[in-house]
Design an enzyme around this catalytic site. Structure first.
Site, PDB file in Angstrom:
ATOM      1  N   GLU A 163       0.844  -1.210   0.000  1.00 48.64           N
ATOM      2  CA  GLU A 163       0.000   0.000   0.000  1.00 48.64           C
ATOM      3  C   GLU A 163       0.872   1.250   0.000  1.00 48.64           C
ATOM      4  O   GLU A 163       0.555   2.237  -0.656  1.00 48.64           O
ATOM      5  CB  GLU A 163      -0.984  -0.038   1.180  1.00 48.64           C
ATOM      6  CG  GLU A 163      -1.935  -1.206   1.006  1.00 48.64           C
ATOM      7  CD  GLU A 163      -3.167  -1.197   1.890  1.00 48.64           C
ATOM      8  OE1 GLU A 163      -3.390  -0.230   2.635  1.00 48.64           O
ATOM      9  OE2 GLU A 163      -3.923  -2.187   1.821  1.00 48.64           O
ATOM     10  N   GLU A 164       1.986   1.216   0.718  1.00 45.59           N
ATOM     11  CA  GLU A 164       2.902   2.372   0.720  1.00 45.59           C
ATOM     12  C   GLU A 164       3.376   2.673  -0.702  1.00 45.59           C
ATOM     13  O   GLU A 164       3.440   3.825  -1.130  1.00 45.59           O
ATOM     14  CB  GLU A 164       4.105   2.073   1.630  1.00 45.59           C
ATOM     15  CG  GLU A 164       5.194   3.133   1.549  1.00 45.59           C
ATOM     16  CD  GLU A 164       6.226   3.060   2.669  1.00 45.59           C
ATOM     17  OE1 GLU A 164       6.002   2.336   3.659  1.00 45.59           O
ATOM     18  OE2 GLU A 164       7.252   3.756   2.550  1.00 45.59           O
ATOM     19  N   ARG A 165       3.676   1.621  -1.462  1.00 43.53           N
ATOM     20  CA  ARG A 165       4.245   1.827  -2.805  1.00 43.53           C
ATOM     21  C   ARG A 165       3.181   2.254  -3.811  1.00 43.53           C
ATOM     22  O   ARG A 165       3.433   3.109  -4.668  1.00 43.53           O
ATOM     23  CB  ARG A 165       5.008   0.568  -3.233  1.00 43.53           C
ATOM     24  CG  ARG A 165       6.282   0.450  -2.414  1.00 43.53           C
ATOM     25  CD  ARG A 165       6.982  -0.862  -2.455  1.00 43.53           C
ATOM     26  NE  ARG A 165       8.090  -0.822  -1.482  1.00 43.53           N
ATOM     27  CZ  ARG A 165       8.754  -1.882  -1.037  1.00 43.53           C
ATOM     28  NH1 ARG A 165       8.425  -3.091  -1.472  1.00 43.53           N
ATOM     29  NH2 ARG A 165       9.733  -1.742  -0.174  1.00 43.53           N
TER      30      ARG A 165
ATOM     31  N   ALA B  51       2.647   5.857  -3.036  1.00 47.10           N
ATOM     32  CA  ALA B  51       3.744   6.717  -3.509  1.00 47.10           C
ATOM     33  C   ALA B  51       3.604   6.988  -5.008  1.00 47.10           C
ATOM     34  O   ALA B  51       3.810   8.116  -5.478  1.00 47.10           O
ATOM     35  CB  ALA B  51       5.087   6.063  -3.203  1.00 47.10           C
TER      36      ALA B  51
END
Ligand SMILES: Cc1cc2nc3c(=O)[nH]c(=O)nc-3n(C[C@H](O)[C@H](O)[C@H](O)COP(=O)(O)OP(=O)(O)OC[C@H]3O[C@@H](n4cnc5c(N)ncnc54)[C@H](O)[C@@H]3O)c2cc1C
Length: 392
Positions: free
Chosen positions: A248-250, A253
């Site tokens: 989810e972070e990627r 981003a």
């Protein structure tokens, strides 16, 4: 991906909040090298924007991941990278594992206030000696009765000076590096804006070339006592949970990068259209037009890649390869767009408060943070069958 009326309403609400409550203060917060996270998060929380994809039982909206992506993309309208990054940490980096694997009590204590904007969270993975090599972290939690006792260091932590709790990756056992880690929620203070928990020291606020409104820090943990019930899910599964959380972070981003690129290209067209030289405008030079055309085409390719990754994630597919490709492309393209646009602004591009020079500085992090480009390429090489997968 087809956006619904609900998507559009959420986007409009966020756009208004950014225009009225964030952008008028960005220059002041950039100069101060910190922004009032509790104030900004409370405003977003009151609008329901910090829990779009989180369960309704804890104050979230229970929507699918496309809403988080839309929010990330819209946050690109903020006139700097630091505030979107801090918000992204709260919504998509320090809360996914807690929401998915945390106990009901843990979610009531930490997730619900994070969604409401009453608490600021942070994610503690990187250390002075281990960033790309996540498995190499040395922070340790030993069990002592009903508590864990934590000792170690976390570096580069976004929201360091203001966080109320940290989702912390620590070693809890001696076994193989991918099976000896756990995620633990560590209360950082004895209440919102209260004193730091005994044993925690924010050793340094790190000065950076960009993301200036974000308080990035180095934090020491010396025999910090945390209730054992603050463990997320099962002991020893932390590395796996963190790898999932990174998806989810990627995705976040990649989605967050897109709008900033659109804005930089649009503003460069406007600037070069009025900049007179050699008897016409700079934009009349076909070289300038063609470069901007190429860049916008690349941005559209990034948008398509990122939203395809999102669509697959929403459909329940493993998007390790897609999310890594989107993050890789976003980091590289941000560098290319920022550098090319800055060039067309000439000396004006070299000035501090120019939006394009801010993208040049802030956007550079895209190829480093949350897994550097080379880490993404290593993952993609594995998913393409060219490199060995770990035994994890
Ligand atoms: C502003 C900012 C905010 C951050 N926020 C957070 C946060 O909130 N929480 C958190 O846990 N971390 C955070 N980070 C840390 C970030 O995720 C790390 O900086 C990143 O993972 C890289 O780790 P490192 O800095 O230790 O670099 P290193 O691991 O030392 O890597 C250095 C370089 O080595 C190269 N490299 C890496 N792997 C390979 C390979 N396999 N082959 C070839 N070359 C390779 C890459 O070019 C990389 O940039 C933040 C960092 C910054 C700068």
């Amino acid at each position: 991906m087809k956006l619904t009326h609900d998507h559009e309403q959420i986007r409009d609400t966020l756009k208004r909040y950014i225009a009225e409550k964030i952008n008028p203060h960005v220059d002041e917060w950039e100069a101060a090298e910190i922004f009032p996270a509790h104030q900004v998060f409370k405003g977003l929380g009151d609008l329901g924007l910090l829990g779009l994809t989180k369960p309704v039982e804890y104050g979230g909206m229970g929507l699918d991941y496309s809403y988080s992506m839309l929010m990330a993309e819209t946050m690109g309208l903020v006139n700097c990278g630091a505030i979107p990054m801090a918000v992204g940490v709260q919504t998509d980096m320090c809360t996914p594992a807690l929401a998915r694997f945390g106990s009901d009590a843990l979610k009531r204590e930490f997730l619900a206030p994070a969604i409401a904007g009453d608490m600021v969270g942070c994610i503690g993975v990187s250390e002075p000696g281990a960033g790309s090599d996540v498995a190499g972290i040395t922070s340790r939690a030993r069990r002592d009765g009903d508590d864990y006792v934590i000792t170690g260091q976390k570096m580069w932590i976004t929201n360091s000076l203001q966080a109320d709790w940290m989702c912390m990756l620590v070693n809890t056992g001696e076994g193989p590096m991918h099976k000896n880690k756990s995620l633990i929620i560590v209360p950082m203070r004895d209440g919102p804006n209260g004193h730091l928990t005994k044993g925690i020291t924010v050793a340094q606020k790190i000065r950076k070339i960009g993301m200036n409104a974000s308080d990035t820090g180095l934090i020491y943990f010396d025999e910090v006592r945390v209730p054992a019930r603050n463990l997320i899910g099962q002991e020893g599964q932390g590395f796996i949970y963190q790898m999932q959380q990174f998806q989810e972070e990627r995705l976040w981003a990649a989605a967050n990068a897109i709008t900033g690129l659109d804005v930089a290209i649009r503003e460069t067209i406007a600037y070069t259209r009025q900049r007179q030289m050699f008897g016409s405008t700079l934009l009349d030079q076909q070289w300038v037009q063609f470069k901007l055309v190429e860049l916008q085409t690349e941005v559209e390719a990034l948008r398509a890649l990122t939203w395809t990754a999102c669509e697959r994630y929403v459909a329940g597919e493993d998007v390790l390869q897609w999310a890594s490709m989107a993050k890789l492309k976003a980091g590289r393209l941000t560098r290319e767009v920022a550098d090319t646009c800055l060039q067309f602004w000439g000396g004006m591009g070299f000035t501090w408060d120019n939006r394009v020079s801010r993208l040049y500085r802030d956007g550079r992090l895209g190829s480093i943070g949350g897994g550097a480009d080379e880490v993404m390429m290593g993952i993609i090489a594995k998913t393409m069958g060219m490199a060995k997968r770990s035994a994890a």
